[in-house]
Scaffold this motif. Sequence first.
Motif, PDB file in Angstrom:
ATOM      1  N   UNK A  98     -16.391  11.144 -15.573  1.00 18.02           N
ATOM      2  CA  UNK A  98     -15.335  12.122 -16.443  1.00 18.02           C
ATOM      3  C   UNK A  98     -15.802  13.479 -16.218  1.00 18.02           C
ATOM      4  N   UNK A  99     -17.195  13.720 -15.889  1.00 16.25           N
ATOM      5  CA  UNK A  99     -17.935  15.141 -15.445  1.00 16.25           C
ATOM      6  C   UNK A  99     -17.083  15.219 -14.159  1.00 16.25           C
ATOM      7  N   UNK A 100     -17.129  14.435 -13.031  1.00 15.76           N
ATOM      8  CA  UNK A 100     -16.468  14.720 -11.684  1.00 15.76           C
ATOM      9  C   UNK A 100     -15.037  14.899 -11.807  1.00 15.76           C
ATOM     10  N   UNK A 101     -14.285  14.255 -12.782  1.00 13.41           N
ATOM     11  CA  UNK A 101     -12.879  14.569 -12.799  1.00 13.41           C
ATOM     12  C   UNK A 101     -12.489  16.074 -13.492  1.00 13.41           C
ATOM     13  N   UNK A 102     -13.514  16.555 -13.796  1.00  9.29           N
ATOM     14  CA  UNK A 102     -13.487  18.075 -14.451  1.00  9.29           C
ATOM     15  C   UNK A 102     -13.203  18.953 -13.011  1.00  9.29           C
ATOM     16  N   UNK A 103     -13.845  18.419 -11.839  1.00  8.33           N
ATOM     17  CA  UNK A 103     -13.939  19.624 -10.797  1.00  8.33           C
ATOM     18  C   UNK A 103     -12.718  19.475  -9.888  1.00  8.33           C
ATOM     19  N   UNK A 104     -11.855  18.563  -9.981  1.00  6.66           N
ATOM     20  CA  UNK A 104     -10.646  18.217  -9.266  1.00  6.66           C
ATOM     21  C   UNK A 104      -9.424  19.341  -9.793  1.00  6.66           C
ATOM     22  N   UNK A 120      -9.103  11.326 -13.142  1.00  4.28           N
ATOM     23  CA  UNK A 120     -10.011  10.345 -13.845  1.00  4.28           C
ATOM     24  C   UNK A 120     -10.126   9.059 -12.954  1.00  4.28           C
ATOM     25  N   UNK A 121      -8.985   8.609 -12.631  1.00  6.27           N
ATOM     26  CA  UNK A 121      -8.891   7.503 -11.741  1.00  6.27           C
ATOM     27  C   UNK A 121      -9.372   7.476 -10.385  1.00  6.27           C
ATOM     28  N   UNK A 122      -9.224   8.868 -10.091  1.00  5.58           N
ATOM     29  CA  UNK A 122      -9.745   9.201  -8.618  1.00  5.58           C
ATOM     30  C   UNK A 122     -11.528   9.209  -8.817  1.00  5.58           C
ATOM     31  N   UNK A 123     -11.837   9.868  -9.915  1.00  5.62           N
ATOM     32  CA  UNK A 123     -13.344  10.092 -10.104  1.00  5.62           C
ATOM     33  C   UNK A 123     -13.816   8.767 -10.199  1.00  5.62           C
ATOM     34  N   UNK A 124     -13.104   7.861 -10.902  1.00  4.43           N
ATOM     35  CA  UNK A 124     -14.082   6.366 -10.940  1.00  4.43           C
ATOM     36  C   UNK A 124     -14.138   5.755  -9.597  1.00  4.43           C
ATOM     37  N   UNK A 125     -13.319   5.840  -8.673  1.00  4.62           N
ATOM     38  CA  UNK A 125     -13.234   5.703  -7.203  1.00  4.62           C
ATOM     39  C   UNK A 125     -14.535   6.165  -6.578  1.00  4.62           C
ATOM     40  N   UNK A 126     -14.427   7.729  -6.878  1.00  2.00           N
ATOM     41  CA  UNK A 126     -15.434   8.465  -6.259  1.00  2.00           C
ATOM     42  C   UNK A 126     -16.793   7.982  -6.452  1.00  2.00           C
ATOM     43  N   UNK A 127     -17.179   7.833  -8.113  1.00  6.22           N
ATOM     44  CA  UNK A 127     -18.388   7.472  -8.549  1.00  6.22           C
ATOM     45  C   UNK A 127     -18.854   6.179  -8.101  1.00  6.22           C
ATOM     46  N   UNK A 128     -17.915   5.235  -8.116  1.00  4.22           N
ATOM     47  CA  UNK A 128     -18.221   3.615  -7.599  1.00  4.22           C
ATOM     48  C   UNK A 128     -18.571   3.706  -6.284  1.00  4.22           C
ATOM     49  N   UNK A 129     -17.772   4.454  -5.163  1.00  6.21           N
ATOM     50  CA  UNK A 129     -18.095   4.320  -3.853  1.00  6.21           C
ATOM     51  C   UNK A 129     -19.415   4.961  -3.641  1.00  6.21           C
ATOM     52  N   UNK A 155       0.943  -1.165   0.043  1.00  3.80           N
ATOM     53  CA  UNK A 155      -0.215   0.153  -0.245  1.00  3.80           C
ATOM     54  C   UNK A 155       1.006   1.176   0.020  1.00  3.80           C
ATOM     55  N   UNK A 156       0.533   2.198  -0.745  1.00  2.92           N
ATOM     56  CA  UNK A 156       1.263   3.400  -0.941  1.00  2.92           C
ATOM     57  C   UNK A 156       0.402   4.454  -0.858  1.00  2.92           C
ATOM     58  N   UNK A 157       0.607   5.550   0.075  1.00  5.73           N
ATOM     59  CA  UNK A 157      -0.210   6.615   0.247  1.00  5.73           C
ATOM     60  C   UNK A 157       0.638   7.769  -0.226  1.00  5.73           C
ATOM     61  N   UNK A 158       0.164   8.735  -1.320  1.00  5.93           N
ATOM     62  CA  UNK A 158       0.958   9.622  -1.656  1.00  5.93           C
ATOM     63  C   UNK A 158       0.137  10.937  -2.187  1.00  5.93           C
ATOM     64  N   UNK A 159       0.507  11.934  -2.402  1.00  8.26           N
ATOM     65  CA  UNK A 159      -0.397  13.155  -2.785  1.00  8.26           C
ATOM     66  C   UNK A 159      -0.894  12.842  -4.322  1.00  8.26           C
ATOM     67  N   UNK A 160      -2.191  13.469  -4.501  1.00  8.34           N
ATOM     68  CA  UNK A 160      -2.962  13.217  -5.614  1.00  8.34           C
ATOM     69  C   UNK A 160      -1.858  13.975  -6.782  1.00  8.34           C
ATOM     70  N   UNK A 161      -2.026  13.549  -7.926  1.00  9.67           N
ATOM     71  CA  UNK A 161      -1.249  14.347  -9.049  1.00  9.67           C
ATOM     72  C   UNK A 161      -2.483  14.562 -10.055  1.00  9.67           C
ATOM     73  N   UNK A 162      -2.183  15.955 -10.849  1.00  5.46           N
ATOM     74  CA  UNK A 162      -3.108  15.987 -11.929  1.00  5.46           C
ATOM     75  C   UNK A 162      -3.597  14.780 -12.809  1.00  5.46           C
ATOM     76  N   UNK A 163      -2.743  13.790 -13.256  1.00  3.30           N
ATOM     77  CA  UNK A 163      -2.961  12.631 -14.139  1.00  3.30           C
ATOM     78  C   UNK A 163      -4.005  11.720 -13.183  1.00  3.30           C
ATOM     79  N   UNK A 164      -4.055  12.031 -11.909  1.00  3.12           N
ATOM     80  CA  UNK A 164      -4.928  11.060 -11.393  1.00  3.12           C
ATOM     81  C   UNK A 164      -6.408  11.395 -11.417  1.00  3.12           C
TER      82      UNK A 164
END
Length: 169
Positions: A41-47, A12-21, A1-10
């Motif tokens: 895709x819409x949610x990723x635009x807010x980050x 869509x991946x974060x948005x997929x987790x967000x929506x699924x959760x 397990x790795x915890x790290x700061x989110x990067x701009x390229x993350x």
Amino acid sequence: MLIRPAQPDDALHIARVHVRAWQVGYRRLLPGDYLARLDPRERAQRYDFANQDLQRPKTVVVEEDGIIRGFATTSPARDADTPDSGELCALYVDPDAWGRGLGTALLSAARLRLVEQGYRHAMLWLLAGNQRAERLYCADGWAPDGQARTESMRGVTVDEVRYRRSLLV
């Protein structure tokens, strides 16, 4: 397990987790048609993971084998009656990874970030009825502080309960 700061390229991946959760975790708490319309895709635009302003929300992710499995976002508290507090704005883990300690690890990382920013207390808003999250937060020392609110999110009305905890060790 790795915890790290989110990067701009993350985003869509974060948005997929967000929506699924949301779609799995809020299944009995929010209307099904609302959850079905959530679009990563819409949610990723807010980050905005590139902004370095300390007054803006900051996000950390948890990875397993290079795959983002969850995230936590903190910021200065937005409630006027909590001036000495930081806020846990979001904490979500992909449902396929529930029960493996990733939420607990993210929660610890979020608290540490708030302590490093000099906050003595933390607060969060919890969707009323979200028993899974309530168990996680209560086990970590969070408790309802008596405040509640009703919010409207894109036409859906939700009730939320505020939780707080001390960050002093």
